[in-house]
Scaffold this motif. Structure first.
Motif, PDB file in Angstrom:
ATOM      1  N   HIS A 100       0.842  -1.198   0.000  1.00 58.23           N
ATOM      2  CA  HIS A 100       0.000   0.000   0.000  1.00 58.23           C
ATOM      3  C   HIS A 100       0.874   1.243   0.000  1.00 58.23           C
ATOM      4  O   HIS A 100       1.829   1.341   0.781  1.00 58.23           O
ATOM      5  CB  HIS A 100      -0.909   0.027   1.235  1.00 58.23           C
ATOM      6  CG  HIS A 100      -2.029  -0.968   1.164  1.00 58.23           C
ATOM      7  ND1 HIS A 100      -2.921  -1.156   2.205  1.00 58.23           N
ATOM      8  CD2 HIS A 100      -2.409  -1.816   0.174  1.00 58.23           C
ATOM      9  CE1 HIS A 100      -3.794  -2.091   1.864  1.00 58.23           C
ATOM     10  NE2 HIS A 100      -3.505  -2.501   0.632  1.00 58.23           N
ATOM     11  N   GLU A 104      -3.024   5.125   0.543  1.00 58.38           N
ATOM     12  CA  GLU A 104      -3.874   4.001   0.940  1.00 58.38           C
ATOM     13  C   GLU A 104      -3.720   3.676   2.420  1.00 58.38           C
ATOM     14  O   GLU A 104      -4.683   3.314   3.092  1.00 58.38           O
ATOM     15  CB  GLU A 104      -3.523   2.770   0.087  1.00 58.38           C
ATOM     16  CG  GLU A 104      -3.896   2.941  -1.382  1.00 58.38           C
ATOM     17  CD  GLU A 104      -3.247   1.893  -2.266  1.00 58.38           C
ATOM     18  OE1 GLU A 104      -2.135   1.419  -1.906  1.00 58.38           O
ATOM     19  OE2 GLU A 104      -3.821   1.548  -3.303  1.00 58.38           O
ATOM     20  N   GLU A 108      -6.985   4.196   5.072  1.00 59.66           N
ATOM     21  CA  GLU A 108      -7.623   2.951   5.518  1.00 59.66           C
ATOM     22  C   GLU A 108      -8.608   3.197   6.660  1.00 59.66           C
ATOM     23  O   GLU A 108      -9.738   2.692   6.649  1.00 59.66           O
ATOM     24  CB  GLU A 108      -6.562   1.948   5.961  1.00 59.66           C
ATOM     25  CG  GLU A 108      -7.146   0.605   6.372  1.00 59.66           C
ATOM     26  CD  GLU A 108      -6.084  -0.409   6.738  1.00 59.66           C
ATOM     27  OE1 GLU A 108      -6.428  -1.584   6.953  1.00 59.66           O
ATOM     28  OE2 GLU A 108      -4.897  -0.019   6.816  1.00 59.66           O
TER      29      GLU A 108
END
Length: 322
Positions: A100, A104, A108
């Protein structure tokens, strides 16, 4: 105002056919905008206490109280609670998914909680964590960052949810010395600018001195000394606190503790520190007339009040002397 509190908290685990009392009667309060350091050697129960405060472990007795109400362990309630009380782990490399990118990783939390304005939250969190300009880092992967930058990404992931309290477990232990001060300064700035509270779990009393308002010293599942950080670390009353402080560079001589490291399945009678206590071993406790009490009389659990407290028979006698 008290934000998060442990009330007579006890946590046990099965261990080789016995029960390990990892947390054995702890009272601890964290106020709004306050940084509290929880210190002690490995195995004393610090991380278990932190996990219990996060709702990751359930106590066998006692309670976790947040905002004046006992913690609700239903899935919906815990999800809401963990948005406001966020964990920052020791190892940023292990905390981040290598597949990631930074965007990202930070996005999250907002996605899990169904929050809107995701991109704005990510950019704001990265900026507050000291990664500026934030746009420069969005498509970067963890292996392309330094250790300090990775820890800032982890902190940004917590900040993206606008928490009220951070639980930081050894937040700078895996970082180079040159970077540790920057991360500690960041935590203090977040407290000053956002009113953020923090529980910092550490074995390093030097770190506690630099960042905390109050310190709680933990030994074998219980807090044995607590109070304002300057008072506890300049005039420690408990022999265990004195031993921890003696390894700092400016200390004249280190205190070498006798005996084996503590075993939470075999908590000794009397003062739980007495098998390793340098005051008892030196004869000072006998000269003060408390050696029998050290070996046989249990000490009361310390309260969660903000004043200085110590669980030690010898310290109690010494304080009563003219």
């Amino acid at each position: 105002m008290t934000l998060l509190e442990a009330r007579d908290l006890r946590v046990e685990f099965a261990s080789r056919g016995r029960r390990a009392r990892a947390v054995d009667g702890v009272n601890l309060a964290i106020g709004a905008g306050e940084i509290v350091a929880l210190v002690g050697e490995s195995g004393c129960g610090k991380t278990t206490l932190a996990r219990t405060l996060l709702g990751l472990e359930r106590p066998v007795s006692g309670s976790v109280v947040y905002g004046g109400a006992p913690l609700d362990y239903s899935s919906r309630a815990l999800k809401a609670y963990r948005r406001e009380v966020q964990l920052v782990l020791q190892d940023p490399t292990g905390s981040l998914n290598p597949r990631h990118n930074v965007y990202e990783a930070v996005a999250e939390g907002p996605r899990i909680h169904g929050l809107t304005d995701e991109r704005e939250r990510v950019l704001s969190a990265l900026s507050r964590a000291g990664l500026r300009p934030p746009e420069r880092f969005l498509l970067t992967y963890p292996h392309e960052l330094s250790g300090g930058q990775r820890q800032r990404v982890v902190i940004a992931g917590a900040l993206a949810l606008d928490p009220r309290l951070l639980v930081a477990d050894e937040p700078v232990a895996s970082l180079d010395a040159s970077v540790r001060g920057e991360i500690l300064a960041l935590l203090m700035r977040l407290r000053d600018e956002l009113g953020l509270s923090a529980l910092v779990v550490t074995h390093d009393l030097g770190l506690a001195w630099n960042i905390a308002d109050r310190v709680a010293v933990m030994y074998l599942g219980r807090i044995v000394e607590t109070g304002p950080v300057e008072q506890v670390l300049t005039s420690p009353s408990h022999p265990y606190t004195q031993a921890l402080l003696s390894v700092l560079p400016e200390s004249p001589a280190p205190v070498v503790l006798a005996g084996e490291p503590p075993d939470p399945t075999r908590i000794p009678g009397g003062c739980r520190f007495h098998p390793r206590c340098q005051v008892l071993a030196s004869g000072d406790a006998a000269r003060a007339g408390v050696d029998h009490a050290c070996r046989s009389e249990p000490l009361a659990v310390l309260s969660a009040s903000g004043g200085s407290q110590v669980a030690c028979h010898y310290a109690g006698v010494r304080e009563s002397l003219p």
